[in-house]
Design a protein around this motif. Sequence first.
Motif, short mmCIF file in Angstrom:
data_model
loop_
_atom_site.label_atom_id
_atom_site.label_comp_id
_atom_site.label_asym_id
_atom_site.label_seq_id
_atom_site.Cartn_x
_atom_site.Cartn_y
_atom_site.Cartn_z
N GLY A 109 10.00 14.33 -11.22
CA GLY A 109 11.39 15.04 -10.94
C GLY A 109 11.16 15.34 -9.62
N MET A 110 11.93 16.61 -9.17
CA MET A 110 12.22 16.92 -8.03
C MET A 110 10.54 17.27 -7.00
N PHE A 111 9.63 17.49 -7.87
CA PHE A 111 8.44 17.78 -7.31
C PHE A 111 7.76 16.33 -6.82
N ALA A 112 8.30 15.15 -7.32
CA ALA A 112 7.82 14.05 -6.94
C ALA A 112 8.45 13.52 -5.46
N SER A 113 9.75 14.22 -5.39
CA SER A 113 10.31 14.05 -3.99
C SER A 113 9.64 14.72 -2.99
N LEU A 120 0.80 -1.23 0.15
CA LEU A 120 0.04 -0.21 -0.06
C LEU A 120 0.85 1.15 0.08
N THR A 121 1.92 1.40 0.77
CA THR A 121 2.81 2.65 0.67
C THR A 121 3.36 2.57 -0.56
N VAL A 122 3.88 1.47 -1.07
CA VAL A 122 4.54 1.79 -2.65
C VAL A 122 3.60 2.23 -3.67
N ALA A 123 2.26 1.80 -3.22
CA ALA A 123 1.03 2.35 -4.18
C ALA A 123 0.92 3.79 -4.03
N VAL A 124 0.89 4.36 -2.80
CA VAL A 124 0.61 5.47 -2.35
C VAL A 124 1.74 6.65 -2.86
N LEU A 125 3.12 6.14 -2.82
CA LEU A 125 4.12 7.00 -3.30
C LEU A 125 4.02 6.88 -4.68
N LEU A 126 3.76 5.91 -5.66
CA LEU A 126 3.62 5.93 -7.06
C LEU A 126 2.53 6.88 -7.41
N LEU A 127 1.29 6.98 -6.76
CA LEU A 127 0.13 7.78 -7.07
C LEU A 127 0.73 9.35 -6.71
N LEU A 128 1.32 9.42 -5.76
CA LEU A 128 1.77 10.77 -5.41
C LEU A 128 2.80 11.33 -6.31
N GLY A 129 3.54 10.36 -6.71
CA GLY A 129 4.69 10.81 -7.77
C GLY A 129 3.97 11.04 -9.00
N PHE A 130 3.05 10.24 -9.48
CA PHE A 130 2.46 10.68 -10.72
C PHE A 130 1.62 11.92 -10.82
N TRP A 131 1.01 12.27 -9.54
CA TRP A 131 0.08 13.29 -9.19
C TRP A 131 0.92 14.68 -9.45
N SER A 132 2.29 14.52 -8.87
CA SER A 132 3.16 15.72 -9.06
C SER A 132 3.45 16.17 -10.46
N ALA A 133 3.42 15.10 -11.49
CA ALA A 133 3.69 15.57 -12.82
C ALA A 133 3.31 16.84 -13.36
N ARG A 134 2.10 17.16 -12.86
CA ARG A 134 1.22 18.25 -13.32
C ARG A 134 2.07 19.52 -12.98
N ARG A 135 2.88 19.46 -11.79
CA ARG A 135 3.81 20.54 -11.58
C ARG A 135 4.98 20.89 -12.34
N VAL A 136 5.35 19.78 -13.15
CA VAL A 136 6.57 20.00 -13.91
C VAL A 136 6.36 21.04 -15.10
N ARG A 137 5.35 20.81 -15.94
CA ARG A 137 4.97 21.90 -17.04
C ARG A 137 5.77 21.83 -18.25
N GLY A 138 6.55 20.84 -18.20
CA GLY A 138 7.42 20.67 -19.63
C GLY A 138 8.55 21.39 -19.45
N SER A 139 8.96 21.93 -18.05
CA SER A 139 10.03 22.48 -17.77
C SER A 139 11.18 21.69 -17.22
#
Length: 519
Positions: free
Chosen positions: A168-172, A8-27
């Motif tokens: 990226g860094m936002f995933a961390s 469950l922890t691994v799944a939560v981290l994976l979801l949070l990481g993918f959710w953070s992708a919206r902050r990258v914005r191609g930069s």
Amino acid sequence: MIGASILLTVAVLLLLGFWSARRVRGSAGNFTLAGRTLTAPIVAILLMSQVIDSNATVGAADLSGGFGFWAGAAMPIGLAVSMLLLGLFVAKRVRAMELSSLPSYFLQRFGRPGELLCSVLAIVCFGILMAGNLVALGLLMEYFAGVPYWLSIVIVAGVALAYTLVGGMFASVYTGVFLMGVMTLGFVGLSLWMFMGPGYSAPEGLGVLDFEQLTQSSAGSVVNWATIFALGLGNLVAIDVFQRVSSSRSPGGARAAGIMAAVGTVVLCVPLAAVAVTGAGLLGDFDGPLLFGLLTGPVPQPIAITVIAALVAASLTTVSGIFLASSSIIVTNIFTGARATAMISRAGLLSASRYAMVPVAVIGIIVALRVNHTGILLTLAFDLLCASLVAPFLFSLWTRIASTRALMISTVLGLGLRMVFFVLTPTIYGVDNTLLYLPNDVIGVEMDGWSTFVAAAVSAIAYLAIGMTDRPRHQVGLPAATAMPVRSPEAAAAPVAAPAPAPATEPMPEPVSAATSSG
């Protein structure tokens, strides 16, 4: 139940990481440095993740149970010392330079040779650290979830790679916030359970008040101080630490983050050494990682689940940070020049940074499958940095001594000597040297620990002796007006053939003498 919580922890981290992708914005700047927007508490959380990952925590617990409280406490104490030094003397200056990576600093001060040397050494040393975390996670998943060791390593490396590739860094950042919550609950709960449950106890000579562990070589004092020294100084040139400091919103915030991380490390992590010593008495002759035995035995299951979740989250955050920092170095510091830059421009710097993570992950998986060690790999990685990059970094940061020749010679002497000691000494920080040992009658176990100090001293003396006599012929970066330009992620993406002027960069502040600076 515990196995399900890991998944469950691994799944939560994976979801949070993918959710953070919206902050990258191609930069690329958002991807590698979170747009330099991170607040001090967030940076502090990211800095602390390496202290509480499985590699450090599981290894420290085994050291405490086998050699005494101070043997295990040396790891968090050493890293706390590093965070304090980082906050007081390093972070503010580094953040003010607007650099993208540690090798970019070496480019400014020592030119292209220094940049390449730093890049290679940093990636090798932190490849060792990453492998140690993958080993610890593999053992953890095999022990608690019943997943085969090799498959566990592939899974956790794949998960960290997947969410770092997109966030990226936002995933961390996102996973780090989750980490802080479970870490506080788990580690505080574990310490309270010990004091309010079975109570603190320790075998003779292994307790908190048995200070011979810090004063007598026969009780491991040299090894314990060497651990504090290696982690305290070596972590200052950690590529993930440098990147996280550079992601801070302001120089003052970077400084505050280091101090906050130091305090948090002592409060949350040092008491775990007392838990481990107590656990050694409770478990007796337990065959396996001591912390695992406690979490499946006397520790209440809710606390055990929370602690394991914290270990998984911290380890994946550390692995993710190394993926990110290593790929950034590969793209912006190693593959430079007209041809390479043109290739990066065509493919896109953001894509290139992502692609570069894949071979880093593959190498980490291979090393983890072949070298089944945890905490010792952590200390060894920073030990090698102490013998090579620490002295040039600190002296060039705080004095006018920035000699390329001094950097090269001091690194060869210090690192070469450390490797000689490494292969000839039968133990590494008190543990049998099964990594690379050549049987001999020249060096015995008594050199274990001293070799760390000797190699670092040789590196520092050589750098100062050569650097102080080399000016001005072999020095670069002085005066500040002639400092080499910084390559930021966006600057590296600019096409070489374009006639546009080079991106403006802020020159490096004029270095000052340590004797006159207020810090």
